[in-house]
Design an enzyme around this catalytic site. Structure first.
Site, PDB file in Angstrom:
ATOM      1  N   ASP A   1       0.864  -1.171   0.000  1.00  0.00           N
ATOM      2  CA  ASP A   1       0.000   0.000   0.000  1.00  0.00           C
ATOM      3  C   ASP A   1       0.905   1.226   0.000  1.00  0.00           C
ATOM      4  O   ASP A   1       2.065   1.153   0.442  1.00  0.00           O
ATOM      5  CB  ASP A   1      -0.886  -0.040   1.243  1.00  0.00           C
ATOM      6  CG  ASP A   1      -1.631   1.256   1.450  1.00  0.00           C
ATOM      7  OD1 ASP A   1      -2.418   1.632   0.571  1.00  0.00           O
ATOM      8  OD2 ASP A   1      -1.405   1.896   2.499  1.00  0.00           O
ATOM      9  N   ALA A   2       0.378   2.348  -0.444  1.00  0.00           N
ATOM     10  CA  ALA A   2       1.213   3.554  -0.536  1.00  0.00           C
ATOM     11  C   ALA A   2       1.105   4.443   0.696  1.00  0.00           C
ATOM     12  O   ALA A   2       2.068   4.634   1.443  1.00  0.00           O
ATOM     13  CB  ALA A   2       0.842   4.343  -1.796  1.00  0.00           C
ATOM     14  N   TYR A   3      -0.094   4.980   0.913  1.00  0.00           N
ATOM     15  CA  TYR A   3      -0.259   6.040   1.913  1.00  0.00           C
ATOM     16  C   TYR A   3      -0.395   5.483   3.332  1.00  0.00           C
ATOM     17  O   TYR A   3      -1.315   4.737   3.625  1.00  0.00           O
ATOM     18  CB  TYR A   3      -1.461   6.908   1.543  1.00  0.00           C
ATOM     19  CG  TYR A   3      -1.258   7.586   0.213  1.00  0.00           C
ATOM     20  CD1 TYR A   3      -0.280   8.560   0.052  1.00  0.00           C
ATOM     21  CD2 TYR A   3      -2.002   7.222  -0.903  1.00  0.00           C
ATOM     22  CE1 TYR A   3      -0.058   9.174  -1.167  1.00  0.00           C
ATOM     23  CE2 TYR A   3      -1.794   7.836  -2.129  1.00  0.00           C
ATOM     24  CZ  TYR A   3      -0.819   8.806  -2.252  1.00  0.00           C
ATOM     25  OH  TYR A   3      -0.598   9.409  -3.475  1.00  0.00           O
TER      26      TYR A   3
ATOM     27  N   ARG B   1      -7.059  12.938   6.958  1.00  0.00           N
ATOM     28  CA  ARG B   1      -6.858  11.536   6.589  1.00  0.00           C
ATOM     29  C   ARG B   1      -8.144  10.730   6.790  1.00  0.00           C
ATOM     30  O   ARG B   1      -8.514   9.919   5.937  1.00  0.00           O
ATOM     31  CB  ARG B   1      -5.721  10.944   7.435  1.00  0.00           C
ATOM     32  CG  ARG B   1      -5.489   9.450   7.231  1.00  0.00           C
ATOM     33  CD  ARG B   1      -5.126   9.103   5.798  1.00  0.00           C
ATOM     34  NE  ARG B   1      -4.691   7.726   5.683  1.00  0.00           N
ATOM     35  CZ  ARG B   1      -4.532   7.088   4.530  1.00  0.00           C
ATOM     36  NH1 ARG B   1      -4.777   7.702   3.388  1.00  0.00           N
ATOM     37  NH2 ARG B   1      -4.114   5.841   4.503  1.00  0.00           N
TER      38      ARG B   1
ATOM     39  N   SER C   1      -2.663   0.831  -4.698  1.00  0.00           N
ATOM     40  CA  SER C   1      -3.148   1.964  -3.907  1.00  0.00           C
ATOM     41  C   SER C   1      -4.446   2.542  -4.444  1.00  0.00           C
ATOM     42  O   SER C   1      -4.749   2.455  -5.636  1.00  0.00           O
ATOM     43  CB  SER C   1      -2.076   3.063  -3.899  1.00  0.00           C
ATOM     44  OG  SER C   1      -2.543   4.233  -3.261  1.00  0.00           O
ATOM     45  N   ASN C   2      -5.195   3.165  -3.522  1.00  0.00           N
ATOM     46  CA  ASN C   2      -6.352   3.973  -3.899  1.00  0.00           C
ATOM     47  C   ASN C   2      -5.946   5.262  -4.604  1.00  0.00           C
ATOM     48  O   ASN C   2      -6.780   5.919  -5.225  1.00  0.00           O
ATOM     49  CB  ASN C   2      -7.166   4.340  -2.658  1.00  0.00           C
ATOM     50  CG  ASN C   2      -8.066   3.219  -2.176  1.00  0.00           C
ATOM     51  OD1 ASN C   2      -8.381   2.296  -2.913  1.00  0.00           O
ATOM     52  ND2 ASN C   2      -8.478   3.305  -0.914  1.00  0.00           N
TER      53      ASN C   2
END
Length: 220
Positions: free
Chosen positions: A9-11, A40, A116-117
């Site tokens: 995942d990225a964030y 967030r 990722s989203n």
């Protein structure tokens, strides 16, 4: 390697989602941390609601909407910093251990990917700013599907692209709900529990829980 592909995942996992506010914390004032937390929370909430409704807006639009809501809920924060915060979000700091962990995995022969989203431009910009682009074999965005995690179709992008089974994937995320989604899909999952949060999805347990990416199975 123990697994064919290591997916991140990225964030919150690779990139620090609070780095944008931290960069401008002094100007924002004493409510900076609260602003960042709400930003967030709303960013994620809007992705889940949009996925359920089937009315897609890309993650950059949701990021902007989330910040606007955060400003509305934290009236003491200086709204004139909106554009500065949004600009900073395109170049979020990666966590300190990320470059060497990814480099070591790559050197050991692993295939690496982001799932990722985030919109494709956001993800490409973040990876470039952190100097990580060349380490990844693929950067997957939900843009092509027009939905968000935890829709199983999102995780299926990885199995389809690499032509592997879910159990051949080691999936890493700091988001417990994301780990639940990947576990339900059949991936081997590692929860990067940076904040020391309690487990919320005990019926969809990760294979491992780590405080950061250091010590990720497959290294050393």
């Amino acid at each position: 390697m123990a697994y064919a592909v290591y997916v991140f995942d990225a964030y919150g996992t690779l990139f620090d989602v609070h780095a944008a506010v931290r960069k401008h914390a002094e100007k924002l004032g004493p409510d900076a941390q609260r602003l960042s937390s709400i930003w967030r929370e709303k960013q994620l909430e809007y992705s889940w609601v949009r996925a359920l409704m089937g009315t897609y807006l890309d993650f950059w639009q949701l990021t902007q909407q989330g910040l606007d809501t955060a400003f509305a809920l934290v009236p003491g924060a200086d709204k004139s910093l909106r554009n500065d915060l949004l600009s900073a979000y395109w170049e979020l700091d990666c966590y300190p251990e990320v470059p060497h962990v990814l480099t070591d995995l790559k050197a050991a022969g692993a295939k690496l990917a982001i799932l990722s989203n985030g919109s494709q431009p956001m993800l490409d910009a973040a990876a470039k700013a952190a100097g990580l682009t060349e380490l990844f074999d693929e950067i997957f965005s939900v843009d092509s599907l027009r939905t968000f995690k935890t829709n199983p179709q999102v995780y299926e992008m990885v199995t389809t692209h690499f032509r592997i089974y879910p159990e051949e994937i080691s999936f890493q995320s700091s988001n417990r709900w994301d780990i639940a989604g990947a576990t339900a899909f059949g991936c081997r999952t590692v929860w990067i529990n940076r904040a020391g949060m309690p487990d919320e999805y005990t019926d969809l347990a990760p294979k491992a829980v780590l405080a950061d990416l250091t010590g990720l199975p497959g290294l050393g």
